[in-house]
Motif scaffolding. Structure first.
Motif, short mmCIF file in Angstrom:
data_model
loop_
_atom_site.label_atom_id
_atom_site.label_comp_id
_atom_site.label_asym_id
_atom_site.label_seq_id
_atom_site.Cartn_x
_atom_site.Cartn_y
_atom_site.Cartn_z
N SER A 66 0.83 -1.21 0.00
CA SER A 66 0.00 0.00 0.00
C SER A 66 0.87 1.26 0.00
O SER A 66 0.52 2.25 -0.65
CB SER A 66 -0.94 0.00 1.21
OG SER A 66 -0.26 0.30 2.41
N ASP A 105 0.85 4.13 -2.75
CA ASP A 105 0.56 5.49 -2.30
C ASP A 105 1.59 6.50 -2.84
O ASP A 105 1.25 7.65 -3.12
CB ASP A 105 0.58 5.58 -0.77
CG ASP A 105 -0.69 5.08 -0.13
OD1 ASP A 105 -1.62 4.70 -0.87
OD2 ASP A 105 -0.75 5.03 1.11
N GLN A 111 -8.02 5.14 -0.47
CA GLN A 111 -7.07 5.86 -1.31
C GLN A 111 -7.78 6.61 -2.43
O GLN A 111 -7.43 7.75 -2.75
CB GLN A 111 -6.04 4.89 -1.89
CG GLN A 111 -4.97 5.54 -2.76
CD GLN A 111 -4.01 6.42 -1.99
OE1 GLN A 111 -4.16 6.66 -0.80
NE2 GLN A 111 -3.01 6.95 -2.68
N LYS A 141 -8.58 4.01 5.05
CA LYS A 141 -7.15 3.99 4.74
C LYS A 141 -6.31 3.36 5.85
O LYS A 141 -5.25 2.79 5.58
CB LYS A 141 -6.63 5.41 4.49
CG LYS A 141 -7.02 6.01 3.16
CD LYS A 141 -6.27 7.29 2.89
CE LYS A 141 -4.78 7.04 2.71
NZ LYS A 141 -4.04 8.27 2.35
#
Length: 300
Positions: A88, A92, A164, A187
């Motif tokens: 993640s 990101d 996200q 999140k």
């Protein structure tokens, strides 16, 4: 045991857990040959020194719930959660998302290996994580299936992906405090929730305990995100400064003082839920208090 000796013992146990996690992650993510950039990026994204909060929480909570934290299957569940978290972060950071330059004090994965390799490494980490859970030694087939389901929920459109997307599509607009909190839940809280539910599954915890752990995870995720927002402009975090500039956060909306109070309220509520869920052990509560206490002290 006096307080200082108890603190030293806890620190020693946490170091041993981190070392065991690092060693197992190293085994689960073997290095490829020198041309295998995807494997290298997977290892860099996961093995780079980090706080390891989620896997530590899993091991500590499982221990408080009566599990042997050294059980190999439990360690593999913890490693799988760290792989999902690492994936993640890689996603990101890529240019079409947050376009970050630094992560854990190092250049972000797309800066080191290129954007295409970063995306492939994140997908491969997610795939590896689910494979590790499905094969976790010492857990029944039913337990492994339940753990896969929990992790799947945390990653997908009920969790990280939706959070996200909301952050990217709405983060630059004026939002209500409730909308911001919902994004924070998706999140951050959802992966904490999966982490603790997997610990509860391994320990055979009751439905009542599992519900309290869900409540704990929600408060913990909110507190964690508020802390992250408060630290956005501070040096020494290992991440880009002022990454939230121009975004609608609770700090921007309410101010740091109000957010500090909200954070303390979430921590108090989280502790109450955890005290009920883990009434036979204190390791998880001590870890939570110590970690947040340290982070808040660093902010002055």
């Amino acid at each position: 045991m006096n307080a200082n000796a108890e603190t030293l013992s806890q620190d020693s146990e946490l170091r041993a857990m981190r070392d065991a996690l690092q060693a197992r992650l190293d085994q689960l993510l073997p290095a490829g040959d020198e041309r295998d950039l995807v494997s290298a990026a997977m290892r860099e994204g996961t093995l780079a020194p980090g706080k390891r909060i989620r896997p530590l929480l899993m091991l500590l909570a499982a221990s408080d719930l009566g599990c042997d934290a050294r059980q190999p299957g439990l360690m593999d569940l913890a490693c799988a959660v760290e792989m999902v978290h690492a994936a993640s972060l890689v996603l990101d950071d890529i240019p079409c998302m947050d376009n970050a330059l630094l992560r854990r004090g190092r250049p972000t994965i797309h800066r080191q290996y290129g954007e295409s390799v970063a995306i492939l490494a994140a997908v491969a980490l997610l795939s590896r994580a689910f494979g590790v859970v499905a094969a976790a030694h010492g857990l029944s087939g039913v337990c492994r299936a339940q753990a896969v389901a929990e992790l799947s929920t945390a990653v997908g459109m009920q969790g990280l992906v939706r959070g996200q997307f909301q952050d990217l599509s709405e983060g630059g607009q004026a939002r209500s405090a409730e909308a911001i909190s919902t994004t924070n839940d998706l999140k951050t809280s959802m992966l904490f929730c999966a982490t603790l539910q997997m610990a509860a599954i391994a320990a055979g915890a009751s439905a009542a305990v599992r519900q309290k752990l869900r409540c704990f995870a929600q408060d913990l995720g909110q507190a964690f995100q508020l802390l992250d927002d408060l630290a956005d402009g501070l040096a020494g975090t290992g991440k880009d400064l002022n990454q939230d500039a121009g975004k609608s956060t609770l700090v921007a909306m309410l101010g740091a003082e109000v957010v500090h109070q909200r954070l303390r309220d979430h921590l108090r509520s989280a502790d109450e839920h955890l005290a009920y869920a883990c009434d036979q052990g204190m390791a998880t509560r001590r870890f939570m208090h110590a970690w947040f206490g340290q982070q808040l002290a660093m902010m002055g």
